[in-house]
Every structure is written in structure tokens, then in C-alpha cells.
Design a protein around this motif. Structure first.
Motif, PDB file in Angstrom:
ATOM      1  N   SER A 104       3.706 -23.204  -2.982  1.00  0.00           N
ATOM      2  CA  SER A 104       2.869 -23.748  -2.052  1.00  0.00           C
ATOM      3  C   SER A 104       2.626 -25.128  -2.550  1.00  0.00           C
ATOM      4  O   SER A 104       2.398 -25.816  -1.604  1.00  0.00           O
ATOM      5  N   SER A 105       2.454 -25.221  -3.774  1.00  0.00           N
ATOM      6  CA  SER A 105       1.911 -26.785  -4.237  1.00  0.00           C
ATOM      7  C   SER A 105       3.346 -27.539  -4.026  1.00  0.00           C
ATOM      8  O   SER A 105       2.954 -28.573  -3.507  1.00  0.00           O
TER       9      SER A 105
ATOM     10  N   GLN B 147       9.804 -19.559   0.621  1.00  0.00           N
ATOM     11  CA  GLN B 147       9.428 -18.196   0.103  1.00  0.00           C
ATOM     12  C   GLN B 147      10.460 -17.102   0.573  1.00  0.00           C
ATOM     13  O   GLN B 147      10.829 -16.311  -0.343  1.00  0.00           O
TER      14      GLN B 147
ATOM     15  N   ALA C 291       4.854 -13.691 -18.323  1.00  0.00           N
ATOM     16  CA  ALA C 291       5.200 -12.844 -16.959  1.00  0.00           C
ATOM     17  C   ALA C 291       4.080 -11.643 -16.718  1.00  0.00           C
ATOM     18  O   ALA C 291       3.842 -11.627 -15.483  1.00  0.00           O
TER      19      ALA C 291
ATOM     20  N   VAL D 129       8.873  -8.579 -16.332  1.00  0.00           N
ATOM     21  CA  VAL D 129       8.939  -9.942 -16.895  1.00  0.00           C
ATOM     22  C   VAL D 129       9.890 -11.053 -15.709  1.00  0.00           C
ATOM     23  O   VAL D 129       9.446 -11.830 -15.541  1.00  0.00           O
ATOM     24  N   ASN D 130      10.964 -10.310 -15.348  1.00  0.00           N
ATOM     25  CA  ASN D 130      12.032 -11.078 -14.444  1.00  0.00           C
ATOM     26  C   ASN D 130      11.286 -11.099 -13.135  1.00  0.00           C
ATOM     27  O   ASN D 130      11.217 -12.309 -12.647  1.00  0.00           O
ATOM     28  N   VAL D 131      10.700 -10.109 -12.530  1.00  0.00           N
ATOM     29  CA  VAL D 131      10.178 -10.210 -11.240  1.00  0.00           C
ATOM     30  C   VAL D 131       8.819 -11.184 -11.372  1.00  0.00           C
ATOM     31  O   VAL D 131       8.609 -11.799 -10.626  1.00  0.00           O
ATOM     32  N   GLY D 132       7.944 -10.912 -12.343  1.00  0.00           N
ATOM     33  CA  GLY D 132       6.967 -11.636 -12.658  1.00  0.00           C
ATOM     34  C   GLY D 132       7.244 -13.089 -12.704  1.00  0.00           C
ATOM     35  O   GLY D 132       6.639 -14.004 -12.204  1.00  0.00           O
ATOM     36  N   ALA D 133       8.343 -13.724 -13.398  1.00  0.00           N
ATOM     37  CA  ALA D 133       8.811 -15.058 -13.498  1.00  0.00           C
ATOM     38  C   ALA D 133       8.974 -15.302 -12.217  1.00  0.00           C
ATOM     39  O   ALA D 133       8.785 -16.698 -11.813  1.00  0.00           O
TER      40      ALA D 133
ATOM     41  N   LEU E  27       8.149 -14.553  -9.329  1.00  0.00           N
ATOM     42  CA  LEU E  27       7.090 -14.534  -8.434  1.00  0.00           C
ATOM     43  C   LEU E  27       6.182 -15.871  -8.636  1.00  0.00           C
ATOM     44  O   LEU E  27       5.726 -16.490  -7.967  1.00  0.00           O
ATOM     45  N   THR E  28       6.297 -16.210 -10.087  1.00  0.00           N
ATOM     46  CA  THR E  28       5.542 -17.286 -10.413  1.00  0.00           C
ATOM     47  C   THR E  28       6.187 -18.447  -9.551  1.00  0.00           C
ATOM     48  O   THR E  28       5.347 -19.307  -8.935  1.00  0.00           O
ATOM     49  N   PHE E  29       7.166 -18.544  -9.391  1.00  0.00           N
ATOM     50  CA  PHE E  29       7.814 -19.507  -8.541  1.00  0.00           C
ATOM     51  C   PHE E  29       7.342 -19.365  -6.953  1.00  0.00           C
ATOM     52  O   PHE E  29       7.290 -20.553  -6.377  1.00  0.00           O
TER      53      PHE E  29
ATOM     54  N   PHE F 272       1.094 -11.222 -13.367  1.00  0.00           N
ATOM     55  CA  PHE F 272       0.742  -9.984 -12.405  1.00  0.00           C
ATOM     56  C   PHE F 272      -0.658  -9.928 -12.393  1.00  0.00           C
ATOM     57  O   PHE F 272      -1.456  -9.290 -11.287  1.00  0.00           O
TER      58      PHE F 272
ATOM     59  N   SER G  39       4.202 -18.963  -6.010  1.00  0.00           N
ATOM     60  CA  SER G  39       3.099 -19.129  -6.085  1.00  0.00           C
ATOM     61  C   SER G  39       3.125 -20.985  -6.269  1.00  0.00           C
ATOM     62  O   SER G  39       2.290 -21.682  -5.704  1.00  0.00           O
ATOM     63  N   LEU G  40       4.106 -21.584  -7.062  1.00  0.00           N
ATOM     64  CA  LEU G  40       4.095 -22.933  -7.126  1.00  0.00           C
ATOM     65  C   LEU G  40       4.788 -23.512  -5.971  1.00  0.00           C
ATOM     66  O   LEU G  40       4.705 -24.588  -5.827  1.00  0.00           O
TER      67      LEU G  40
END
Lengths: 404, 404, 404
Positions: free
Chosen positions: A353-354, A39, B344, A340-344, A346-348, B348, A350-351
């Protein structure tokens, strides 16, 4: 999410509900450390690289530019063709005004007093002849010098060539002077005025900064250390920065690029945005894979004799063409690329943990005792519900454990 | 997700499984409202700003353009140098054809009948002399007018300057006419034909729209209200739109940008995509931080006398250079940026639930009674599993509550 | 996520925890297959389209280019004005050097021996007169040919027009030769040297590839099948590729675009990146919505008579202007766009599970028995917690099912 939860409620109740996922928290030093480390690495990457280095939170725009140039200086030549002669800007700057490109004549082959008449071609494989039958009337070779008349004439005492209708006498361009004729050209100076706009951000700026006054401008010369804001450049200095020797380049000519880089971060104050000059030779100076090395072109000055006939002086002009190439991208903070960029990124997060869970599962596979634990976690992470469609009507059993 | 669930099953069974997260639904008016409000704001932002305003669902391409220009008009001057004279496009449009830039001469200093000879330099700090020893033969000042001969000559009755070899008589450019000579230039018109392409979308268009016929084009003149589709522009109108006065600008010259903006949304029908004209003065008219204000260049007309000597007329041409600057970006719907940007933004949405929960937790921190509830929710949201690796072999206990 | 879990722990314990969502696994052939199919489609889309076709994992840069051109060839004309005459590059290439554009004269209207004097205007609606009162002294029509003197003169035996001060005799440009004068122009060749840079990737390349030697270059001609690497183009071939006929286009002239496409994927080795040539006619050849179809401009050659008066030859030059248009985008792998695009696509993967669940819920709505199952799943997916804020202080009940 909303849909599943609301399907068994009325909309009114639905609105006041708030959903969140159920989580398992595994207290484990090893797995927990790995998880936090990944993280942290991702956060560091998002902030450090995506934001600071790549500036991916910014919206961008390309530069729109206008350039004017003005060359100053005089040179002196003394040749058999033209005699002692001074060359000023109207003589060597051809054409007299261009858009963002200017040419300075440094060497030349002059063929004066040409008239429309007939004369023998220059000797080469396709023009040498023995008799008139070797020459075809009306023949017009693209690489030749005129239209053949069909006659075979004496070019010199030793060789005969086909006669052509052309501007005679023909130009003989094999004897280029060994040294550039206009030696003084290296000391000429050019004033470059460049005005740029970034239309999307309504940003305008010029390369002559507002705090530079006109008396300074009247006598300064660009120098990276002492005068970096002066827009007047000495030709020799520009060529040297491109790691070329002016006099060598001046013999056959060449093309020099004056790059003006306007890459700017418009989140900073406006005065941080300025031009960065660099110089590169653009033409290929390697003769092995080059046809017509250097840079030259032909032009003529036309005159009329007293009896009304037209004569011309043909000049094969070698010189350095300076191309002012302006480029750049401006960036400015904008919500959309940030999201867009920060959101993408952050997706990582959350992934992760999996991923960590799977890493943990894999690495525990080999430890016999961990088989139990893997199942133990699986039980808690996963609740299994049996086939829904196969057993229509029958009460459905559950195979969940660990929640009783 | 898939991996963890499948690790205890065979692949065949695995394929027919379907995973989804377990959710907690909190029925709370306050938290629910806040949660829905934040969801609505984000959706509104995604749809309203990201999609409609920023068009982030589109793929983009930059414009590739070609321009031709044609100036029309004649002007009349009456000076001591040249007498009564009419100027037409071959006289004032220098050079006669350019790419996307054209120049219109408005003012000039003419030095006729120059020949290669010697004459005294123009007097200034570095050229005034007392005797021949003050002058260095062969000296060639970049800002000077020729090559010094080493002699000190009378420039006028009161001052002596070093003699130079140059085109004599020298140009005296300090007495620029107070008013632009070619007054009629403001009424000249220019026909601008612009053809653009967006290669990525295979889109081609011209600024002369298909529904405009040639008899209209033969007599129209661009006007934002009455004739917005006419590609023929009056020079004075263009300069006025740039908030400049033509006659003032015409004295020392300048550079005017004719911007043609082709920003287009190609998801709309083709006829919505058209050129938007605007005009801006590009050169710096402030004299304080300017060297050579305005725009001028020198060119010469060369002649031969009957005895074969070359003479020339040097013209220092002041005028307005019009740069046609075409720019633009086309956007068209494409799945990739849509997925990227919408995806993205939706990330959020899913993060909002966690944020709301934390907001709730924080704001409840201060209410004593809420401590119980925070724990209550924590129990339901989080299931704690103890250290997996420390207690190898021992049965693992659970510290989950509220599920019994 | 982190925040909620940590709020009831000290930071030290917090660091070593690892959170993951609880999942329900539904074993259902139908729903499972649909879910896996949608997952597979999205993965296929991400890999196949986003990565391979759109190359969205790459960072991009726009090309910065420099072009030089050199035309070769001679042509022959025999007209009443000029007699038998050969044209070489100094005659037909106007101006002699441009930046990335070159013009080849193919047809012309010549008006020799013009002097500044007075003569009757060409007859049209606004110039025909009956008496001097029809003509206004000093009147200067933009579309006219000079400044009116106020006198009404005989233009011919049948018509009278207003007299003008202008370069007389006036040019009569209605009788354009039916066939282009310079027929041989189609066989002229042009050598195009193009040097490009992608500044962001520090990539430089030329269109003359390193493995091509100079003896080949001295005699080759571009041909898509046999000589695709030769940078020497025959004018007729370029016009034919643009689906035009050279001789037809040569009558009134036109503008031909020589597009050089440098779109490159810089993840591949450098030699895969090369220029792709294509040709397009850029001007509008449809006469119905066109003013001044084709391409022409006027220029003059100036001479001085023995008595010092200036004369000129006005040439209305029709011809083909070739614009070399270089464009292109380079892409190179970069972590940031990869994370952004792949991350966004993966967001959709995680949303798919929720979508499938809703699809299942909706399609089961109509099956009475499925109402039970929908509730059944709802129970397992959703745990309902009652109003938190309304019941301050009272023990909170639970309405969760299926976990006992």
C-alpha cells in the motif's frame, strides 16, 4: 502501540482496549486496480510458489542411510600368465565386503612369483646409468620401484639402469590389454539393499517395497519400464544409463555413482516416498587433465615356499568401483516455517500500500493538476506536528488540514 | 512512508521527521479481551514454541564425524571341516579395518581345497540334463557357478547335470548350520572412538569425555544406568537394545545400526553436548519380501601347492555388520534467524488487530443495532477519498464523517 | 484491511479502492534524528550483515561427494623377524582400496608362524596360577588370548599361567619399537581425486581443475604457495599442517583428517567454486583419558604347510589412517529466502517507529512540561472510542481531541 495507548490509562482499562490503525481509503480506478493487482500477484506468489513449489511451510530433515550390496556372476579368462581360469565373486570383488561401495575387477596386469631380491630398475630418465657412480646407494624415489643398491646393471642388451632392492621381478605396467580381460563382467548383477531413516520424523523405509515378494525378487532384473521396483541391477545397464560404454570403461576402469534419491514430502501418505535411481560416471575420463585416468589399485596374494620364504603375486587391478550414494531431504508441515514464510510474505502485502501510494505520487508529479491532489492526499495521510523539543513550554500549533 | 512524507519537504527537513501511524483505540470489554487474548496467545506461541521448543532463533550446522572401532574377544568352534579351532579378531573381523563399519563373523559354510577344474553343476531347473545336447558350451548363467563345458555328467547316482569349469568342488550352501557356529561372539566387545566437528562453529569433541581416565576405560563396559560414559560395548547388549536376539540374528547374519546422535544446543556450555547412543536393526528380517535374508558374503584364502598350483578355501561368511551412523545438528544463537523468525511472528501480531476488527464486524452483522456501530467504527477507521483521476481539475469532495 | 473497508461497499466498488494508513509526522530534531538513525542502522544491518555476510537471500544445498585415493612410495626395514625387506603399496596400504579413507602402515609387531595349538597365557592378574585348580577349562576372557584348557603351565622360569588353546606362539605386544619402523612413509605421496555434486543446482565439479594438464600432474606436489592446484599430497606435509610431527605420530599411529571444504556461492561464476584443503588430527593423543592411544589393528597372512596344516603370520599394524572428509554447502539466490529474510527485517523497520515513540514517551515522562506533550501526541496518535457493547442502542460519544 500498546505502550503509548496505555501510558495514560491504568492497566485495568488498558487491558480492555483494542487498537487498530486509521486508514485512508482512496477511491480511484487506476490506483485501486494497480493496488489490487499487486496484492493479487503477491498472494498468488505466496500460495503458488512459496507454498506449492518451494514447500517453504515445511520443516526439513536429511536422510540417514545404510546400504548392503551383493554381486553375482562368473567370468572366464585365458591368459599366458594364469592360463584358462574362471573368476567368481570371491576373486573379482575386492575387498569382499564394503560399506556402500563395491569394486568389480575388469582388467589386470599380473606379476607372479615376486620375491624380495635385487634387480635392475625399469628404465626412465632418473634410473638409466652408465656406471655405478650414477647410482646412489639407499636412494629411494617416491615414483620409483625400490631402494637403490648403488650398482649399475644391465636392464637389457641396450640399456643399463640402477639396481634396486624390491619385489623382483618388477611389474611392467605399460602393456595394458587393449580389451578388458573379464568381458563377462558386464552381465554381472548386483543386489542393492538400502534402508533409510529420517530421525526427526521417526520415518523408516527400505528400497525393497513391502508389496514385492521373494519369488519375484529371485529372478527379476531392474528395468525402468517393466521392473522399476526390482533392486537387482545389471552392471551393463547401469553404465549405459550413465551414457558410457561398459567395455570401453572396463579397459582402464572408472568410478560409477549409483545415486539413490530419497527426497520425500511426508505430508503425503508413506507409500508415495520411494527411492529414485540414477547413474553418473564420477571419475574424469578426459586424459588431458588427468593423472592415472580410470581406476586401479595394486594388491598382492602372499604365499610361502616349502623352505619358508615368502613369495607373492602382484596384481594391478583395473575395474569399476560402484559408489552407492544415498541422499535426500524430507519435508513435513510445521507451524514454525509456515508462520515465518507466510508472515514474511504478508509483510510485503502491507508494504504494497505504501509502495502504491508512492508510485501514485511519483506518476502524478508530472501532471500539474495532480500536484494539488498529491498535496490533498498528503494532507489526509500525513498530519504534521511541529517541533516538540524546541518550543518547551509554549503551546504547540498544528499544521494539520482537512480534518476541520 | 518516508517517501510520501518527504515529497513535499526538502531533504533536510525530511531527515528530522518521525512518522507513526494514527490509531483508533476502541474501549470495549468484549473486543478488547478477545484482542488481548489473541495477542497473548501469539506471544506465548512465539516465546514458548518458536523460541524454546523449535529453537528457531538459532543458526544450524551439520555434524562432520570420524570413527574408529576395535573389536576384542576370542571364540571356539569344532567342525568336521576345520576341526577344533580358536577364532580371534584377525580371523573373524573381515576386513581387518574399515571406516565406520565392522563385521563380526558368526556362522559360515566352508569349502576347502578348491582348485580350477571341471565338475558337474549343482542340480536345478536350468542345469539338469539328459545328454550333452542339453548343455551349451561357453554358456554362463549369472546365477550359476561357472562356464559350461557342453558335457552332461553324473552329479549323483540319480541326477545328471551340465559340467562347468569353475573352482571345484562347488560350494553347497543349502545346509546352513541351525545354530550360529561362533556362539561366543555375543560376548565380544567393541571400543568405539568417535570424533565430531561442527565446522561453522569451530566446535570439536570426542565421545570419550575428558574427565574419564584410562584405568577406568581399561575395564569398563557400557551400561545405560551404571556406565553411560564408557565407549566399550558388548555386542549382545547392543543387539538386545535393538530388540533382537543375538543368537537368532547370528544364524543368517544381519546389519545393526549403532546410531550416535550429536544434536546439541551450543548456546549451553560445552559439556552439555554429548553423544546419545541408540541401536536399530537395519536389514529386513521378514523373509516374505526379501531375497538373501540376513547378511553374508563370500571370500577366499589363497594358497599355493608345492607344484605351484593355486588352491583356495572358499568361505561363505554370515555375520553381523555393525554400521556406526553418526548424525546431528548443532544450533547456536545468531541475529539473522532471530530477526527472521521473531519478525515474522510479530507480523502476525500486527495483523491480529485487523483480524479482530473483522471478527467484530462479522459477529455484529447479525445484531441490527450493531449495523450502526459497524458504520460508526468504519467511519473512524476509514476515511474515504473519492476518485482522484476521474475528476481532473474539479475540487474533490470528501465523504469523511465523524471528524467534524 | 480489505475486509473492514469492503464490508460497507459492494465488491465492485471494493475492487477499485486502495487503502493506506494515516500517519502522524512529528517534526522533532531529537526524536527525528534518533528515528532516522535506528532506521539507518537496521537498513545497514539488513544489507550489510543479512545479505552480504550471512547470504540469507540464498537457498542452500549440501554436497554429495565421491573420492578415490592412490598412494605411491616404497620403504625399507631391517628387523630380526623379517630381515631386510622393501615395502611397497601392496604391502603397507591395508586394505588395498577403500572408499574415502586409506591406511599407511608405519610400525608393527610381527608374530610369524602361528598355528592352532596350546601354550601358556601371557601373565597378568587373571592368568597367573599356582596349580590346575586355579584354571577353569573352557573359560574365555574377552580380554584374553584364547580358551583355557584347565591346566596350569610354566610361562617362564619364575611364573606359571593358565594354558590356552589359541594361535600359538601368542603375540607379545608390550615391546613396541621406539621409533617407527617404516621411516620412509613420511615421503610417500597420495593422489586424491574428488568429484562433488550439488544435486539441487545440478552443479558438478572435480578437484582437478580443467586448466591443469597431465604432464604437470605427473610431477607436481601440493604446496599452498607454489602449487595450490596439485592434488598430490606428501604425507609429511599433511601431518605438519595439522601441527603434528610425523615420526612421533607414526610410532603408535593415529587418524588424520583431510578436510575438503566445498562451500560455494553459486551466484558467482563457476570457476570461483573450488576445494579448500585443511588437515586435522582426529584421534585423541592425550594418554590420560585414552584407551588404546594411537591407531592400530591386527590382520594375518594365512599359509598352508606341505602337510596341509594352516599357519599364519599375525601383524599388529600401527599406522596413520587418513580420512578424506568432504563437506560444504552451496548457496544460490532464490526469491523465497529473499522475501522471507528481507521481509522479516523490514517488519522491524515498521516497528521502530512505535519503539521510538515509546522511547520518547518514557524519556519525556520525567520532564514535567513533557507531560503535556505526551498527552498532546497521544491525542493525535490515538483516537479513543468508548465501550461499544455496554451501551446498546444509545448514541456513542467520542473522546477524541485535537481533531476539531
Amino acid at each position: 502501540q500498546k505502550m503509548g495507548g496505555c501510558s495514560s490509562q491504568s492497566c485495568h482499562h488498558c487491558f480492555f482496549e483494542y487498537e487498530t490503525e486509521r486508514m485512508i481509503v482512496v477511491k480511484s480506478k487506476v490506483v485501486g486496480s494497480v493496488f489490487r493487482l499487486i496484492q493479487f500477484l503477491i498472494l498468488f506468489y505466496v500460495i503458488g510458489y512459496v507454498c506449492v513449489v518451494q514447500k517453504s511451510y515445511q520443516e526439513t530433515d536429511s536422510v540417514v542411510s545404510s546400504v548392503t550390496t551383493k554381486v553375482k556372476g562368473t567370468g572366464f579368462t585365458n591368459t599366458s600368465d594364469l592360463g584358462a581360469r574362471v573368476w567368481d565373486v570371491a576373486d573379482y570383488n575386492i575387498p569382499p565386503q564394503g560399506e556402500s561401495s563395491f569394486f568389480v575387477l575388469t582388467n589386470m596386469i599380473v606379476t607372479p612369483n615376486q620375491t624380495q631380491s635385487t634387480c635392475p630398475e625399469l628404465p626412465n630418465q632418473s634410473t638409466i646409468c652408465m656406471s655405478d657412480s650414477d647410482c646412489l646407494e639407499g636412494s629411494n624415489d617416491v615414483r620409483g620401484n625400490g631402494i637403490q643398491t648403488g650398482l649399475c646393471m644391465n636392464y637389457s642388451e641396450t640399456v643399463k639402469t640402477c639396481e634396486v632392492l624390491s619385489w623382483c621381478p618388477l611389474e611392467i605396467d605399460i602393456n595394458l590389454p587393449e580389451h578388458a580381460l573379464l568381458v563377462a563382467a558386464e552381465d554381472f548383477t548386483v543386489l542393492i539393499k538400502n534402508s533409510v531413516t529420517y530421525p526427526k520424523f521417526n520415518f523408516h523405509k527400505r528400497n525393497i517395497l513391502p508389496d514385492v515378494n521373494s519369488s519375484y525378487l529371485k529372478q527379476c532384473e531392474f528395468n525402468r519400464k517393466t521392473d522399476p521396483d526390482c533392486p537387482i541391477f545389471r552392471l551393463k545397464d547401469m553404465v549405459s544409463e550413465a551414457e558410457e560404454d561398459f567395455q570401453t570403461m572396463a579397459i582402464r576402469g572408472g568410478v560409477l555413482g549409483i545415486m539413490i534419491d530419497w527426497n520425500c514430502d511426508l505430508d503425503w501418505p508413506e507409500h508415495y516416498c520411494g527411492p529414485k535411481y540414477s547413474f553418473r560416471r564420477l571419475d574424469n575420463k578426459i586424459p588431458e587433465n588427468n593423472v592415472a585416468p580410470g581406476y586401479n589399485f595394486r594388491f598382492a596374494k602372499y604365499y610361502k615356499t616349502t623352505d619358508g620364504r615368502e613369495t607373492r603375486t602382484l596384481i594391478k587391478a583395473y575395474g569399476i568401483r560402484f559408489d552407492v550414494i544415498v541422499f535426500g531431504t524430507a519435508g513435513k508441515f510445521n507451524m514454525v516455517p509456515t508462520i515465518v514464510n507466510v508472515g514474511a510474505a504478508l509483510t510485503f502485502l502491507s508494504l504494497v500500500s505504501s509502495l502504491s501510494f508512492s508510485v501514485n505520487a511519483v506518476c502524478n508529479w508530472f501532471l500539474l493538476t495532480c500536484t494539488k491532489r498529491r498535496d490533498y492526499y498528503s494532507k489526509h495521510k500525513f498530519t504534521y506536528l511541529d517541533n516538540i523539543d524546541d518550543n518547551a513550554g509554549e503551546p504547540l500549533g498544528e499544521t494539520t488540514y482537512g480534518t476541520r
